[in-house]
Scaffold this motif. Structure first.
Motif, mmCIF file in Angstrom:
data_model
loop_
_atom_site.group_PDB
_atom_site.id
_atom_site.type_symbol
_atom_site.label_atom_id
_atom_site.label_comp_id
_atom_site.label_asym_id
_atom_site.label_seq_id
_atom_site.Cartn_x
_atom_site.Cartn_y
_atom_site.Cartn_z
ATOM 1 N N ARG A 24 0.823 -1.214 0.000
ATOM 2 C CA ARG A 24 0.000 0.000 0.000
ATOM 3 C C ARG A 24 0.858 1.266 0.000
ATOM 4 N NH1 ARG A 24 -2.597 0.936 4.421
ATOM 5 N NH2 ARG A 24 -4.251 2.205 3.574
ATOM 6 N N GLU A 25 2.104 1.139 0.477
ATOM 7 C CA GLU A 25 3.042 2.262 0.460
ATOM 8 C C GLU A 25 3.769 2.381 -0.873
ATOM 9 O OE1 GLU A 25 4.274 4.567 3.156
ATOM 10 O OE2 GLU A 25 2.160 4.154 3.567
ATOM 11 N N GLY A 26 3.514 1.454 -1.791
ATOM 12 C CA GLY A 26 4.132 1.519 -3.102
ATOM 13 C C GLY A 26 5.377 0.672 -3.261
ATOM 14 N N HIS A 27 5.694 -0.161 -2.259
ATOM 15 C CA HIS A 27 6.894 -0.985 -2.327
ATOM 16 C C HIS A 27 6.612 -2.316 -3.033
ATOM 17 C CE1 HIS A 27 8.764 1.863 0.316
ATOM 18 N NE2 HIS A 27 7.936 1.603 1.319
ATOM 19 N N GLY A 28 7.661 -2.889 -3.626
ATOM 20 C CA GLY A 28 7.592 -4.250 -4.129
ATOM 21 C C GLY A 28 8.047 -5.198 -3.034
ATOM 22 N N VAL A 29 7.241 -6.208 -2.711
ATOM 23 C CA VAL A 29 7.508 -7.063 -1.553
ATOM 24 C C VAL A 29 7.642 -8.514 -1.984
ATOM 25 C CG1 VAL A 29 6.702 -7.790 0.736
ATOM 26 C CG2 VAL A 29 6.197 -5.473 -0.101
ATOM 27 N N PHE A 30 8.674 -9.180 -1.488
ATOM 28 C CA PHE A 30 8.905 -10.598 -1.713
ATOM 29 C C PHE A 30 8.958 -11.279 -0.347
ATOM 30 C CE2 PHE A 30 11.248 -7.899 -4.663
ATOM 31 C CZ PHE A 30 10.648 -8.241 -5.861
ATOM 32 N N VAL A 31 8.246 -12.381 -0.194
ATOM 33 C CA VAL A 31 8.145 -13.060 1.098
ATOM 34 C C VAL A 31 8.784 -14.435 1.015
ATOM 35 C CG1 VAL A 31 6.565 -13.983 2.847
ATOM 36 C CG2 VAL A 31 6.029 -11.815 1.696
ATOM 37 N N VAL A 32 9.611 -14.770 2.020
ATOM 38 C CA VAL A 32 10.160 -16.120 2.171
ATOM 39 C C VAL A 32 9.853 -16.596 3.581
ATOM 40 C CG1 VAL A 32 11.979 -15.805 0.464
ATOM 41 C CG2 VAL A 32 12.431 -15.227 2.848
ATOM 42 N N ARG A 33 9.912 -17.925 3.787
ATOM 43 C CA ARG A 33 9.437 -18.518 5.039
ATOM 44 C C ARG A 33 10.542 -19.071 5.934
ATOM 45 N NH1 ARG A 33 4.628 -16.101 4.597
ATOM 46 N NH2 ARG A 33 3.476 -16.789 2.768
ATOM 47 N N ASP A 34 11.789 -19.083 5.457
ATOM 48 C CA ASP A 34 12.860 -19.642 6.285
ATOM 49 C C ASP A 34 14.166 -18.922 5.990
ATOM 50 O OD1 ASP A 34 14.592 -21.309 4.265
ATOM 51 O OD2 ASP A 34 12.514 -21.880 3.831
ATOM 52 N N GLY A 35 15.146 -19.120 6.880
ATOM 53 C CA GLY A 35 16.401 -18.401 6.775
ATOM 54 C C GLY A 35 17.226 -18.759 5.562
ATOM 55 N N ARG A 36 17.203 -20.022 5.158
ATOM 56 C CA ARG A 36 17.949 -20.436 3.971
ATOM 57 C C ARG A 36 17.435 -19.706 2.739
ATOM 58 N NH1 ARG A 36 22.720 -21.970 3.053
ATOM 59 N NH2 ARG A 36 22.532 -20.294 1.531
ATOM 60 N N SER A 37 16.109 -19.644 2.611
ATOM 61 C CA SER A 37 15.509 -18.944 1.469
ATOM 62 C C SER A 37 15.805 -17.443 1.540
ATOM 63 C CB SER A 37 13.997 -19.175 1.439
ATOM 64 O OG SER A 37 13.699 -20.536 1.255
ATOM 65 N N ALA A 38 15.870 -16.896 2.761
ATOM 66 C CA ALA A 38 16.194 -15.478 2.916
ATOM 67 C C ALA A 38 17.580 -15.177 2.365
ATOM 68 C CB ALA A 38 16.099 -15.074 4.386
ATOM 69 N N LEU A 39 18.530 -16.033 2.671
ATOM 70 C CA LEU A 39 19.884 -15.852 2.143
ATOM 71 C C LEU A 39 19.896 -15.942 0.619
ATOM 72 C CD1 LEU A 39 21.949 -17.966 4.702
ATOM 73 C CD2 LEU A 39 22.140 -15.492 4.328
ATOM 74 N N ASP A 40 19.229 -16.964 0.092
ATOM 75 C CA ASP A 40 19.223 -17.172 -1.358
ATOM 76 C C ASP A 40 18.574 -15.997 -2.085
ATOM 77 O OD1 ASP A 40 20.432 -19.601 -0.946
ATOM 78 O OD2 ASP A 40 18.575 -20.767 -1.121
ATOM 79 N N GLU A 41 17.420 -15.538 -1.583
ATOM 80 C CA GLU A 41 16.695 -14.463 -2.257
ATOM 81 C C GLU A 41 17.395 -13.120 -2.104
ATOM 82 O OE1 GLU A 41 13.563 -14.674 -4.243
ATOM 83 O OE2 GLU A 41 14.794 -16.478 -4.302
ATOM 84 N N MET A 56 13.368 -18.453 12.884
ATOM 85 C CA MET A 56 12.949 -19.069 11.625
ATOM 86 C C MET A 56 13.586 -20.447 11.484
ATOM 87 S SD MET A 56 12.858 -16.168 8.646
ATOM 88 C CE MET A 56 14.594 -15.789 8.835
ATOM 89 N N PRO A 57 12.933 -21.342 10.725
ATOM 90 C CA PRO A 57 13.519 -22.672 10.504
ATOM 91 C C PRO A 57 14.730 -22.615 9.579
ATOM 92 C CG PRO A 57 11.471 -22.424 9.275
ATOM 93 C CD PRO A 57 11.602 -21.207 10.134
ATOM 94 N N ARG A 58 15.498 -23.696 9.593
ATOM 95 C CA ARG A 58 16.685 -23.944 8.763
ATOM 96 C C ARG A 58 17.866 -23.071 9.183
ATOM 97 N NH1 ARG A 58 15.189 -24.316 2.526
ATOM 98 N NH2 ARG A 58 17.154 -25.494 2.504
ATOM 99 N N VAL A 59 17.754 -21.755 9.030
ATOM 100 C CA VAL A 59 18.791 -20.831 9.505
ATOM 101 C C VAL A 59 18.082 -19.719 10.244
ATOM 102 C CG1 VAL A 59 20.710 -19.327 8.871
ATOM 103 C CG2 VAL A 59 20.201 -21.340 7.464
ATOM 104 N N ASP A 60 18.474 -19.445 11.500
ATOM 105 C CA ASP A 60 17.736 -18.409 12.234
ATOM 106 C C ASP A 60 18.150 -17.017 11.753
ATOM 107 O OD1 ASP A 60 19.950 -17.389 13.660
ATOM 108 O OD2 ASP A 60 19.593 -18.671 15.382
ATOM 109 N N GLY A 61 17.328 -16.029 12.145
ATOM 110 C CA GLY A 61 17.518 -14.681 11.642
ATOM 111 C C GLY A 61 18.834 -14.050 12.037
ATOM 112 N N LEU A 62 19.327 -14.371 13.218
ATOM 113 C CA LEU A 62 20.602 -13.799 13.658
ATOM 114 C C LEU A 62 21.746 -14.271 12.759
ATOM 115 C CD1 LEU A 62 20.176 -14.121 17.525
ATOM 116 C CD2 LEU A 62 19.993 -12.035 16.142
ATOM 117 N N ASP A 63 21.727 -15.549 12.393
ATOM 118 C CA ASP A 63 22.769 -16.057 11.503
ATOM 119 C C ASP A 63 22.630 -15.463 10.104
ATOM 120 O OD1 ASP A 63 24.160 -17.603 13.307
ATOM 121 O OD2 ASP A 63 22.967 -19.400 12.945
ATOM 122 N N VAL A 64 21.383 -15.303 9.646
ATOM 123 C CA VAL A 64 21.167 -14.668 8.341
ATOM 124 C C VAL A 64 21.739 -13.257 8.346
ATOM 125 C CG1 VAL A 64 19.432 -13.818 6.715
ATOM 126 C CG2 VAL A 64 19.130 -16.045 7.793
#
Length: 245
Positions: A24-41, A56-64
């Motif tokens: 709604r603020e005009g941003h493009g948003v991409f959503v992932v569900r786990d830390g491994r996917s966060a790193l990849d994306e 988060m599963p697989r890799v926690d946010g602090l490690d990401v």
């Protein structure tokens, strides 16, 4: 044009609510569900900002956060249910730019996103989005205020006060702080001065200056900007109610 924001959140409802608010603020948003996917994306998309849940599963946010900070300067806002000072400091020490404790208001998150994006310098002046609350827009690039399609003429001091309030909707600011933003530390002015400027602003932007919907008084403190107004407020209530069901 908005920012490209990557949201890493394993709670489906929370992620969807955040996505809707940011879009709604005009941003493009991409959503992932786990830390491994966060790193990849994050590596693949090179987002302008990352919103990162700690648990988060697989890799926690602090490690990401730790891994990405060694590779990129992408701004990172951490989301966590942990509320101790040690947890907060750990996230910041790892390189997070901001830290929000759950539960939080999505509107607060949107305001934090605006602040972090501007502070990061990733947007050139031409790319910065105006602050928008309801029909009110405060454009820091053009130094312009609009109410719907109508341009509102404001003084430099009024603009500084309005910019400060609009940058953090819902946050209460003292009169002294607003005066410092408008006039700087080197000028001596009375607290009453900000009241006069706010009164003049209300005459220019409020549908009913006697019952303000944008610039609200916080008794005993100062002023704040409403976080939603009119149709935006009704939409926000519907979105949050839908998430609660």
């Amino acid at each position: 044009m908005g920012a490209r924001i990557l949201v890493a959140e394993d709670d489906h409802k929370q992620a969807e609510l955040v996505r809707r608010y940011l879009e709604r603020e005009g941003h493009g948003v991409f959503v992932v569900r786990d830390g491994r996917s966060a790193l990849d994306e994050a590596r693949r998309r090179s987002p302008d900002l990352l919103i990162l849940d700690v648990m988060m599963p697989r890799v926690d946010g602090l490690d990401v956060c730790r891994i990405l900070r060694s590779e990129t300067d992408v701004p990172i806002i951490m989301l966590t249910a942990r509320s101790t000072e040690d947890d907060l400091l750990l996230g910041l020490d790892l390189g997070a730019d901001d830290y929000i404790t759950k539960p939080y208001s999505p509107r607060e998150l949107v305001a934090r996103v605006r602040t972090v994006l501007r502070r990061s310098g990733r947007f050139s002046a031409e790319g910065e989005l105006p602050y928008r609350i309801g029909e009110l827009q405060v454009d820091t690039v053009r130094h312009e205020v609009r109410l719907g399609e109508r341009r509102v003429e404001v003084t430099p001091a009024e603009f500084k006060i309005l910019e400060c309030l609009a940058a953090s909707p819902g946050r209460a600011f003292s009169r002294q702080y607003l005066l410092e933003q408008a006039f700087g530390f080197e000028h001596y002015v009375l607290d009453r001065t900000v009241d006069v400027h706010v009164m003049n602003l209300r005459r220019k932007i409020e549908p009913d200056p006697a019952a303000p919907t944008y610039v609200q008084t916080v008794y005993g403190v100062g002023y704040r900007m409403a976080d939603t107004v009119g149709d935006d407020a009704q939409s926000a209530e519907r979105m949050e109610a839908s998430d609660a069901t």
